[in-house]
Scaffold this active site. Sequence first.
Site, PDB file in Angstrom:
ATOM      1  N   ALA A  27       0.895  -1.141  -0.094  1.00 47.45           N
ATOM      2  CA  ALA A  27       0.133   0.209   0.105  1.00 47.45           C
ATOM      3  C   ALA A  27       0.960   1.238  -0.039  1.00 47.45           C
ATOM      4  O   ALA A  27       0.679   2.118  -0.599  1.00 47.45           O
ATOM      5  CB  ALA A  27      -1.035  -0.099   1.103  1.00 47.45           C
ATOM      6  N   HIS A 127      13.962   4.832   7.914  1.00 52.65           N
ATOM      7  CA  HIS A 127      12.944   5.849   8.407  1.00 52.65           C
ATOM      8  C   HIS A 127      12.342   5.718   9.546  1.00 52.65           C
ATOM      9  O   HIS A 127      11.876   6.589  10.670  1.00 52.65           O
ATOM     10  CB  HIS A 127      11.874   6.233   7.462  1.00 52.65           C
ATOM     11  CG  HIS A 127      10.836   5.238   7.083  1.00 52.65           C
ATOM     12  ND1 HIS A 127      10.999   4.059   6.556  1.00 52.65           N
ATOM     13  CD2 HIS A 127       9.604   4.967   7.440  1.00 52.65           C
ATOM     14  CE1 HIS A 127      10.212   3.077   6.384  1.00 52.65           C
ATOM     15  NE2 HIS A 127       9.200   3.705   7.228  1.00 52.65           N
ATOM     16  N   GLU A 162      10.422  -5.486  15.467  1.00 54.15           N
ATOM     17  CA  GLU A 162       9.296  -4.637  14.872  1.00 54.15           C
ATOM     18  C   GLU A 162       8.187  -4.554  16.090  1.00 54.15           C
ATOM     19  O   GLU A 162       7.247  -3.840  15.572  1.00 54.15           O
ATOM     20  CB  GLU A 162       8.716  -5.156  13.565  1.00 54.15           C
ATOM     21  CG  GLU A 162       9.746  -5.389  12.416  1.00 54.15           C
ATOM     22  CD  GLU A 162       9.896  -4.036  12.020  1.00 54.15           C
ATOM     23  OE1 GLU A 162       9.326  -3.501  11.624  1.00 54.15           O
ATOM     24  OE2 GLU A 162      11.232  -3.732  11.692  1.00 54.15           O
ATOM     25  N   ARG A 194      11.406  -8.934   8.686  1.00 54.37           N
ATOM     26  CA  ARG A 194      12.022  -7.688   9.582  1.00 54.37           C
ATOM     27  C   ARG A 194      11.892  -8.302  10.830  1.00 54.37           C
ATOM     28  O   ARG A 194      12.542  -7.710  11.719  1.00 54.37           O
ATOM     29  CB  ARG A 194      10.724  -6.729   9.535  1.00 54.37           C
ATOM     30  CG  ARG A 194      10.610  -6.219   8.147  1.00 54.37           C
ATOM     31  CD  ARG A 194       9.773  -4.995   8.110  1.00 54.37           C
ATOM     32  NE  ARG A 194       9.474  -4.454   6.758  1.00 54.37           N
ATOM     33  CZ  ARG A 194       8.786  -3.136   6.658  1.00 54.37           C
ATOM     34  NH1 ARG A 194       8.287  -2.412   7.466  1.00 54.37           N
ATOM     35  NH2 ARG A 194       8.399  -3.033   5.146  1.00 54.37           N
ATOM     36  N   HIS A 230       4.440  -7.398   8.371  1.00 54.45           N
ATOM     37  CA  HIS A 230       4.279  -7.927   9.799  1.00 54.45           C
ATOM     38  C   HIS A 230       3.349  -8.887   9.722  1.00 54.45           C
ATOM     39  O   HIS A 230       2.216  -9.169   9.089  1.00 54.45           O
ATOM     40  CB  HIS A 230       3.810  -6.424  10.338  1.00 54.45           C
ATOM     41  CG  HIS A 230       4.767  -5.521  10.533  1.00 54.45           C
ATOM     42  ND1 HIS A 230       4.583  -4.096  10.387  1.00 54.45           N
ATOM     43  CD2 HIS A 230       6.102  -5.496  10.847  1.00 54.45           C
ATOM     44  CE1 HIS A 230       5.644  -3.330  10.660  1.00 54.45           C
ATOM     45  NE2 HIS A 230       6.821  -4.216  10.837  1.00 54.45           N
ATOM     46  N   CYS A 347      -2.340  -1.435  13.259  1.00 53.36           N
ATOM     47  CA  CYS A 347      -1.265  -0.579  13.179  1.00 53.36           C
ATOM     48  C   CYS A 347      -1.264   0.658  13.931  1.00 53.36           C
ATOM     49  O   CYS A 347      -0.288   0.890  14.722  1.00 53.36           O
ATOM     50  CB  CYS A 347      -0.648  -0.138  11.681  1.00 53.36           C
ATOM     51  SG  CYS A 347      -0.357  -1.536  10.671  1.00 53.36           S
TER      52      CYS A 347
END
Length: 416
Positions: A27, A127, A162, A194, A230, A347
């Site tokens: 996305a 980031h 994460e 991750r 995730h 999230c």
Amino acid sequence: MSLVEINFDGIVGPSHNYAGLSLGNLASASHAGDPSYPRAAALQGLAKMRHNMALGLTQGFLLPLPRPNRRFLESIGADGSEDRRLMAAAWSASSMWTANAATVSPAPDCADGRCHLTAANLVTMPHRSQEWPDTVRQLRLAFADAAHFAVHDAVPACFGDEGAANHMRMGTGHDASGLEIFVYGKTGGAFPARQHVEASRVVARLHGLDPARCLFAEQNAEAIAAGAFHNDVVAVANERVLFTHEQAFADPEGTYAAVRAALPEAEIVVVPAAAVSLAEAIKSYLFNAQLLTLPSGEMGLVIPLEAWEHPSVRGWLDGMLAANGPIRRVLPVDVRQSMANGGGPACLRLRVVADPATVDPRFLLDSDKATRIEAIIAAHWPETISPADLGNEDLARRVMVARSALLDALDLAELA
């Protein structure tokens, strides 16, 4: 002490933008370069918090981190002119997704009887890797009561972590000892895995968890390759219920058997790929939902409108509700601005089981405080940002003034 689940949602920051920085997040990549709408995004997030408060749930929040992060650029000897992606990283508002802020183990699971939180290092993406020091500052303020909380620094950067997005907890109730499920990936395919299993084991040790009440489950490599960066994109748990896509785990039957062995009361709701494909699940974010125990005792699933509007997903959800299973309500919410950047309802929140009386009250939401926050957002958040705007000094000043106004309104000057 009365332990309840408190969802701490991230207030969407005034620098919210679509720079497409997250490899593997389909996305985010598909909207890279589009104009974003920070004011609308933040108000959508507040509306979701109000929606959950109206259900009778305790709601908290975490604040945007300082952006643009000039310290990050200075630490790498850059000013952003060398690489637009470095500039975009310094402006990222990704801390809004507080599911990645930390991993949380409630007091009943921990050897010392305190709730433990370990900040995620997020080292895979530049980031996000800069977030954890400011996240720890905020967590140590919100959960400063050392008799009830322990907040840990991030695990060493050699182990990718994460946070809660790859962690689930099941049990007979939020206030009872639970089974903590750590989901990890293995490197391979087009996108990085991750969450390292070593990071999960470090967190379990730091929290003083009983090894017999920990499950380390491998995520399906096909799910990672399909865009489930995730685990919370393909599975979510709450108390005795695990809600999962058929292709979420590398060894689904082994994972289910381990869950049932540790928690005989477990109910596992599996969505078959024949009904909702892995691609459809990831596109709609059906599993990036908040599975919640409502005050009535029944469970509700807070999903994005995109899932409710998807024909295959809607058909499966209607069938699930008609079948009288453990999930009794489906509650769609509009978080389209977050969804366009790759984050759904799950999230946007960090789950913390605690007595609200032990939390700094400045981080707990009520109707009056929500109104105050909304007024600040309406007055100060930019209406729109294009990735080409990042680095503009006038916009930088506006973003910093906006955050400062929010801190002043909430009496949180310590976070300036």
